[in-house]
Design a protein around this motif. Structure first.
Motif, PDB file in Angstrom:
ATOM      1  N   ALA A  15       0.842  -1.207   0.000  1.00  0.00           N
ATOM      2  CA  ALA A  15       0.000   0.000   0.000  1.00  0.00           C
ATOM      3  C   ALA A  15       0.875   1.255   0.000  1.00  0.00           C
ATOM      4  CB  ALA A  15      -0.931  -0.017   1.209  1.00  0.00           C
ATOM      5  N   ALA A  16       1.954   1.241   0.756  1.00  0.00           N
ATOM      6  CA  ALA A  16       2.878   2.383   0.788  1.00  0.00           C
ATOM      7  C   ALA A  16       3.523   2.588  -0.578  1.00  0.00           C
ATOM      8  CB  ALA A  16       3.941   2.166   1.859  1.00  0.00           C
ATOM      9  N   LEU A  17       3.912   1.502  -1.213  1.00  0.00           N
ATOM     10  CA  LEU A  17       4.542   1.554  -2.524  1.00  0.00           C
ATOM     11  C   LEU A  17       3.667   2.302  -3.537  1.00  0.00           C
ATOM     12  CD1 LEU A  17       6.681   0.571  -4.576  1.00  0.00           C
ATOM     13  CD2 LEU A  17       5.427  -1.588  -4.686  1.00  0.00           C
ATOM     14  N   LEU A  18       2.364   2.151  -3.420  1.00  0.00           N
ATOM     15  CA  LEU A  18       1.435   2.749  -4.370  1.00  0.00           C
ATOM     16  C   LEU A  18       1.215   4.243  -4.151  1.00  0.00           C
ATOM     17  CD1 LEU A  18      -1.232  -0.092  -4.591  1.00  0.00           C
ATOM     18  CD2 LEU A  18       0.807   0.264  -6.009  1.00  0.00           C
ATOM     19  N   GLU A  19       1.899   4.823  -3.157  1.00  0.00           N
ATOM     20  CA  GLU A  19       1.775   6.256  -2.868  1.00  0.00           C
ATOM     21  C   GLU A  19       3.126   6.955  -3.029  1.00  0.00           C
ATOM     22  OE1 GLU A  19      -0.800   7.427   0.524  1.00  0.00           O
ATOM     23  OE2 GLU A  19      -0.618   5.301   1.039  1.00  0.00           O
ATOM     24  N   PRO A  20       3.702   6.961  -4.225  1.00  0.00           N
ATOM     25  CA  PRO A  20       5.046   7.535  -4.389  1.00  0.00           C
ATOM     26  C   PRO A  20       5.138   9.009  -4.011  1.00  0.00           C
ATOM     27  CG  PRO A  20       4.008   7.224  -6.525  1.00  0.00           C
ATOM     28  CD  PRO A  20       3.135   6.537  -5.509  1.00  0.00           C
ATOM     29  N   GLY A  21       4.042   9.723  -4.094  1.00  0.00           N
ATOM     30  CA  GLY A  21       4.041  11.127  -3.713  1.00  0.00           C
ATOM     31  C   GLY A  21       4.330  11.348  -2.242  1.00  0.00           C
ATOM     32  N   ARG A  22       4.258  10.287  -1.445  1.00  0.00           N
ATOM     33  CA  ARG A  22       4.497  10.395  -0.008  1.00  0.00           C
ATOM     34  C   ARG A  22       5.875   9.886   0.405  1.00  0.00           C
ATOM     35  NH1 ARG A  22      -0.455   8.649   3.358  1.00  0.00           N
ATOM     36  NH2 ARG A  22       0.742   9.797   4.899  1.00  0.00           N
ATOM     37  N   TRP A  23       6.602   9.199  -0.498  1.00  0.00           N
ATOM     38  CA  TRP A  23       7.915   8.685  -0.101  1.00  0.00           C
ATOM     39  C   TRP A  23       9.021   8.919  -1.134  1.00  0.00           C
ATOM     40  CZ3 TRP A  23       9.926   4.993  -3.306  1.00  0.00           C
ATOM     41  CH2 TRP A  23       9.029   4.281  -4.096  1.00  0.00           C
ATOM     42  N   TRP A  24       8.689   9.141  -2.389  1.00  0.00           N
ATOM     43  CA  TRP A  24       9.711   9.354  -3.422  1.00  0.00           C
ATOM     44  C   TRP A  24      10.504  10.616  -3.082  1.00  0.00           C
ATOM     45  CZ3 TRP A  24      10.696   5.945  -7.297  1.00  0.00           C
ATOM     46  CH2 TRP A  24      11.558   6.358  -8.319  1.00  0.00           C
ATOM     47  N   GLU A  81      15.067   3.033   0.630  1.00  0.00           N
ATOM     48  CA  GLU A  81      15.179   3.402   2.043  1.00  0.00           C
ATOM     49  C   GLU A  81      14.009   4.301   2.453  1.00  0.00           C
ATOM     50  OE1 GLU A  81      16.690   3.245   5.805  1.00  0.00           O
ATOM     51  OE2 GLU A  81      17.536   2.163   4.097  1.00  0.00           O
ATOM     52  N   ARG A  82      13.634   5.242   1.588  1.00  0.00           N
ATOM     53  CA  ARG A  82      12.512   6.132   1.877  1.00  0.00           C
ATOM     54  C   ARG A  82      11.195   5.350   1.907  1.00  0.00           C
ATOM     55  NH1 ARG A  82      13.498  11.671   1.194  1.00  0.00           N
ATOM     56  NH2 ARG A  82      11.352  11.996   0.502  1.00  0.00           N
ATOM     57  N   LEU A  83      11.036   4.392   0.988  1.00  0.00           N
ATOM     58  CA  LEU A  83       9.845   3.545   0.992  1.00  0.00           C
ATOM     59  C   LEU A  83       9.775   2.754   2.296  1.00  0.00           C
ATOM     60  CD1 LEU A  83       7.359   2.145  -0.167  1.00  0.00           C
ATOM     61  CD2 LEU A  83       8.918   0.671  -1.482  1.00  0.00           C
ATOM     62  N   LYS A  84      10.880   2.184   2.703  1.00  0.00           N
ATOM     63  CA  LYS A  84      10.956   1.426   3.957  1.00  0.00           C
ATOM     64  C   LYS A  84      10.519   2.295   5.131  1.00  0.00           C
ATOM     65  CE  LYS A  84      14.474  -0.910   6.876  1.00  0.00           C
ATOM     66  NZ  LYS A  84      13.861  -0.606   8.119  1.00  0.00           N
ATOM     67  N   ALA A  85      11.088   3.475   5.245  1.00  0.00           N
ATOM     68  CA  ALA A  85      10.764   4.374   6.356  1.00  0.00           C
ATOM     69  C   ALA A  85       9.280   4.748   6.346  1.00  0.00           C
ATOM     70  CB  ALA A  85      11.633   5.627   6.290  1.00  0.00           C
ATOM     71  N   PHE A  86       8.741   5.034   5.166  1.00  0.00           N
ATOM     72  CA  PHE A  86       7.330   5.399   5.056  1.00  0.00           C
ATOM     73  C   PHE A  86       6.427   4.230   5.447  1.00  0.00           C
ATOM     74  CE2 PHE A  86       3.472   5.780   2.267  1.00  0.00           C
ATOM     75  CZ  PHE A  86       2.849   6.774   3.016  1.00  0.00           C
TER      76      PHE A  86
END
Length: 177
Positions: free
Chosen positions: A50-59, A168-173
């Motif tokens: 689910a996090a992966l599908l929100e790149p605007g929040r972690w990219w 790393e940003r995806l992991k943290a998010f």
């Protein structure tokens, strides 16, 4: 080439940033390369996906055309767009297209990120998420090939650093959701 020089300068610092898991250039030749990173994430696969599908929040917005990751969206279906709005110009950019999706487990996209869009390069970015105890294992790979103007050897470690930073940003998010 001007974009490539800016990209190289802007991303050189990324290589000095320590990452939570070893990243590696897994293959390299004159026409392309593949980079891979693996993370253990303290969240279930459904939350990671689910996090992966929100790149605007972690990219990382530094690795976008607009400079702001909130302009990036992902339509999670085959043919769906990993796109970016360019508010200053009123334009937009297709970064990649979804070519395979298995909800909760796999997302694979084709396209060329950043300066590779103008280089005659094709790329495939994959994220695979599996259960690992109470958490998840994320494996991210990005393979590129095509005309790189003889720069594949120089670009591979830079792209590895950038993509490791994204993972790393995806992991943290995913872990703070």
């Amino acid at each position: 080439m001007r974009h490539l020089k800016h990209y190289l300068a802007a991303t050189a610092l990324v290589m000095a940033i320590p990452h939570g898991a070893p990243a590696e250039v897994v293959s390299l030749d004159a026409t392309g390369f593949a980079v891979r990173v693996e993370h253990r994430i303290a969240a279930p696969p459904s939350a990671v996906f689910a996090a992966l599908l929100e790149p605007g929040r972690w990219w990382n917005g530094e690795h976008s055309w607009s400079g702001d990751a909130t302009n990036m969206t992902l339509d999670p279906r085959v043919g769906g767009c990993f796109c970016e709005k360019l508010p200053k110009s009123g334009g937009e950019s297709v970064h990649m297209r979804v070519i395979a999706i298995e909800p909760g487990r796999l997302l694979r996209m084709n396209g060329a990120l950043g300066p590779f869009q103008a280089m005659g390069v094709a790329g495939t970015l994959s994220w695979e998420v599996t259960a690992d105890g109470a958490g998840s294992r994320l494996v991210q790979t990005y393979a590129l090939g095509g005309h790189m103007g003889g720069q594949a050897t120089a670009l591979a470690p830079i792209v590895d650093g950038v993509m490791s930073g994204q993972a790393e940003r995806l992991k943290a998010f995913a872990e703070k959701r």
